[in-house]
Design a protein around this motif. Structure first.
Motif, PDB file in Angstrom:
ATOM      1  N   HIS A  73       0.864  -1.187   0.000  1.00 13.25           N
ATOM      2  CA  HIS A  73       0.000   0.000   0.000  1.00 13.25           C
ATOM      3  C   HIS A  73       0.900   1.236   0.000  1.00 13.25           C
ATOM      4  O   HIS A  73       1.101   1.872   1.044  1.00 13.25           O
ATOM      5  N   PRO A  74       1.454   1.600  -1.151  1.00 12.31           N
ATOM      6  CA  PRO A  74       2.435   2.697  -1.188  1.00 12.31           C
ATOM      7  C   PRO A  74       1.877   4.057  -0.805  1.00 12.31           C
ATOM      8  O   PRO A  74       2.651   4.983  -0.540  1.00 12.31           O
ATOM      9  N   GLU A  75       0.560   4.181  -0.738  1.00  7.43           N
ATOM     10  CA  GLU A  75      -0.041   5.451  -0.329  1.00  7.43           C
ATOM     11  C   GLU A  75      -0.039   5.607   1.187  1.00  7.43           C
ATOM     12  O   GLU A  75      -0.309   6.694   1.704  1.00  7.43           O
ATOM     13  N   ARG A  76       0.285   4.528   1.899  1.00  5.73           N
ATOM     14  CA  ARG A  76       0.280   4.561   3.365  1.00  5.73           C
ATOM     15  C   ARG A  76       1.685   4.788   3.915  1.00  5.73           C
ATOM     16  O   ARG A  76       2.689   4.508   3.259  1.00  5.73           O
ATOM     17  N   LEU A  77       1.731   5.281   5.142  1.00  9.31           N
ATOM     18  CA  LEU A  77       3.002   5.395   5.845  1.00  9.31           C
ATOM     19  C   LEU A  77       3.585   4.001   6.043  1.00  9.31           C
ATOM     20  O   LEU A  77       2.871   3.063   6.414  1.00  9.31           O
ATOM     21  N   GLN A  78       4.876   3.850   5.806  1.00 12.76           N
ATOM     22  CA  GLN A  78       5.558   2.567   5.947  1.00 12.76           C
ATOM     23  C   GLN A  78       6.352   2.564   7.261  1.00 12.76           C
ATOM     24  O   GLN A  78       7.147   3.478   7.518  1.00 12.76           O
ATOM     25  N   LEU A  79       6.126   1.549   8.083  1.00  8.54           N
ATOM     26  CA  LEU A  79       6.800   1.405   9.375  1.00  8.54           C
ATOM     27  C   LEU A  79       7.711   0.184   9.334  1.00  8.54           C
ATOM     28  O   LEU A  79       7.284  -0.908   8.959  1.00  8.54           O
ATOM     29  N   TYR A  80       8.958   0.372   9.735  1.00 12.33           N
ATOM     30  CA  TYR A  80       9.948  -0.703   9.773  1.00 12.33           C
ATOM     31  C   TYR A  80      10.341  -0.869  11.239  1.00 12.33           C
ATOM     32  O   TYR A  80      10.971   0.009  11.816  1.00 12.33           O
ATOM     33  N   SER A  81       9.966  -2.015  11.832  1.00 17.08           N
ATOM     34  CA  SER A  81      10.038  -2.064  13.284  1.00 17.08           C
ATOM     35  C   SER A  81      10.008  -3.486  13.816  1.00 17.08           C
ATOM     36  O   SER A  81      10.029  -4.463  13.059  1.00 17.08           O
ATOM     37  N   LEU A  82       9.960  -3.580  15.118  1.00 16.17           N
ATOM     38  CA  LEU A  82       9.763  -4.804  15.904  1.00 16.17           C
ATOM     39  C   LEU A  82       8.986  -4.406  17.161  1.00 16.17           C
ATOM     40  O   LEU A  82       9.077  -3.255  17.599  1.00 16.17           O
ATOM     41  N   PRO A  83       8.268  -5.339  17.794  1.00 18.27           N
ATOM     42  CA  PRO A  83       7.545  -5.002  19.028  1.00 18.27           C
ATOM     43  C   PRO A  83       8.454  -4.973  20.244  1.00 18.27           C
ATOM     44  O   PRO A  83       8.336  -5.754  21.177  1.00 18.27           O
ATOM     45  N   THR A  84       9.421  -4.038  20.226  1.00 21.28           N
ATOM     46  CA  THR A  84      10.282  -3.739  21.367  1.00 21.28           C
ATOM     47  C   THR A  84       9.767  -2.451  22.011  1.00 21.28           C
ATOM     48  O   THR A  84       8.914  -1.772  21.426  1.00 21.28           O
ATOM     49  N   PRO A  85      10.275  -2.062  23.182  1.00 20.48           N
ATOM     50  CA  PRO A  85       9.797  -0.804  23.782  1.00 20.48           C
ATOM     51  C   PRO A  85       9.928   0.397  22.854  1.00 20.48           C
ATOM     52  O   PRO A  85       9.023   1.228  22.778  1.00 20.48           O
ATOM     53  N   ASN A  86      11.057   0.507  22.146  1.00 19.05           N
ATOM     54  CA  ASN A  86      11.208   1.628  21.220  1.00 19.05           C
ATOM     55  C   ASN A  86      10.323   1.448  19.990  1.00 19.05           C
ATOM     56  O   ASN A  86       9.749   2.408  19.481  1.00 19.05           O
ATOM     57  N   GLY A  87      10.218   0.228  19.506  1.00 19.62           N
ATOM     58  CA  GLY A  87       9.413  -0.013  18.320  1.00 19.62           C
ATOM     59  C   GLY A  87       7.946   0.274  18.532  1.00 19.62           C
ATOM     60  O   GLY A  87       7.292   0.906  17.685  1.00 19.62           O
ATOM     61  N   VAL A  88       7.400  -0.176  19.657  1.00 18.17           N
ATOM     62  CA  VAL A  88       5.951  -0.019  19.856  1.00 18.17           C
ATOM     63  C   VAL A  88       5.554   1.418  20.179  1.00 18.17           C
ATOM     64  O   VAL A  88       4.370   1.760  20.074  1.00 18.17           O
TER      65      VAL A  88
END
Length: 236
Positions: free
Chosen positions: A19-34
């Motif tokens: 969905h290139p019209e959406r914001l892309q998030l690159y992450s993991l469910p860590t304290p900083n990521g979430v």
């Protein structure tokens, strides 16, 4: 070369945008990521999450480093950044500030209150995150096997001191900024939850002695947006 679409960013070759019209998030469910996924869920801004696997050393890939040379999560790529141009951004605190300003939510409008919220965001970034994280290393991970417990105790003492600061501040407040839920809460409480949950350091720091922090942590974890954001990106 000026990048006009998110397809111009190298990271999308390894993590293609469905969905290139959406914001892309690159992450993991860590304290900083979430922190970021919680804010996105609270705002209701459409986004697409990509899991950066530490097991696969994704954070060291050329594609990820092209977005974040510091090889840490989270990072974002917003196709609708300032001036309608795509914006790449890393560092969780910077992302929280950007998204709060973009949405006009979770950052006080009053200038004085805004900067007070920012000061508590910096309190998390400069104190809570590093100290709780080091305590986690010495209490749960490889550092726990060290015979010399002075490093662990040093970080336990400092974590206890930081909890006392939070507890005193929250004594007459519902949230860090009083009645208003802000990015200061979103920054701080995933780390508090991780300290007593994943790290299992509650007894070590005497967490039961911080009644106000416990109260606000419970309220934080009961928010539907928080519950959703804590699970992003989901395990594949």
């Amino acid at each position: 070369m000026t990048k006009t679409t998110i397809g111009d960013f190298a990271i999308t070759t390894k993590w293609p945008a469905q969905h290139p019209e959406r914001l892309q998030l690159y992450s993991l469910p860590t304290p900083n990521g979430v922190k970021v996924s919680i804010l996105l869920e609270e705002i209701g801004l459409p986004y697409e999450a990509h899991r950066i696997s530490f097991d696969n050393r994704d954070q060291l890939s050329a594609e990820f480093l092209s977005l974040n040379p510091n090889n840490k999560i989270p990072a974002i790529l917003d196709p609708d950044g300032p001036g309608g141009r795509p914006l790449a951004l890393f560092e969780s605190g910077a992302i929280l500030l950007y998204l709060a300003e973009k949405s006009g939510r979770f950052l006080p409008r009053d200038p004085a209150a805004k900067w007070q919220a920012v000061q508590w965001l910096m309190f998390q970034m400069g104190g809570v995150g590093p100290m709780f994280g080091q305590l986690g290393f010495f209490h749960k991970f490889a550092g726990k096997d060290w015979e010399d417990k002075r490093p662990r105790d040093r970080y336990a003492d400092e974590s206890r001191r930081l909890l006392a600061v939070l507890d005193g501040h929250l004594a007459a407040r519902e949230w860090m900024m009083g009645d208003e839920f802000t990015i200061a809460d979103i920054a701080i409480f995933p780390w508090v939850n991780n300290l007593v949950g994943f790290y299992g350091a509650g007894d070590l720091v005497g967490f039961t002695g911080f009644a106000n922090v416990q109260r606000v942590l419970e309220a934080f974890m009961n928010r539907p947006g928080v519950a959703r954001g804590m699970k992003v990106p989901a395990t594949r």
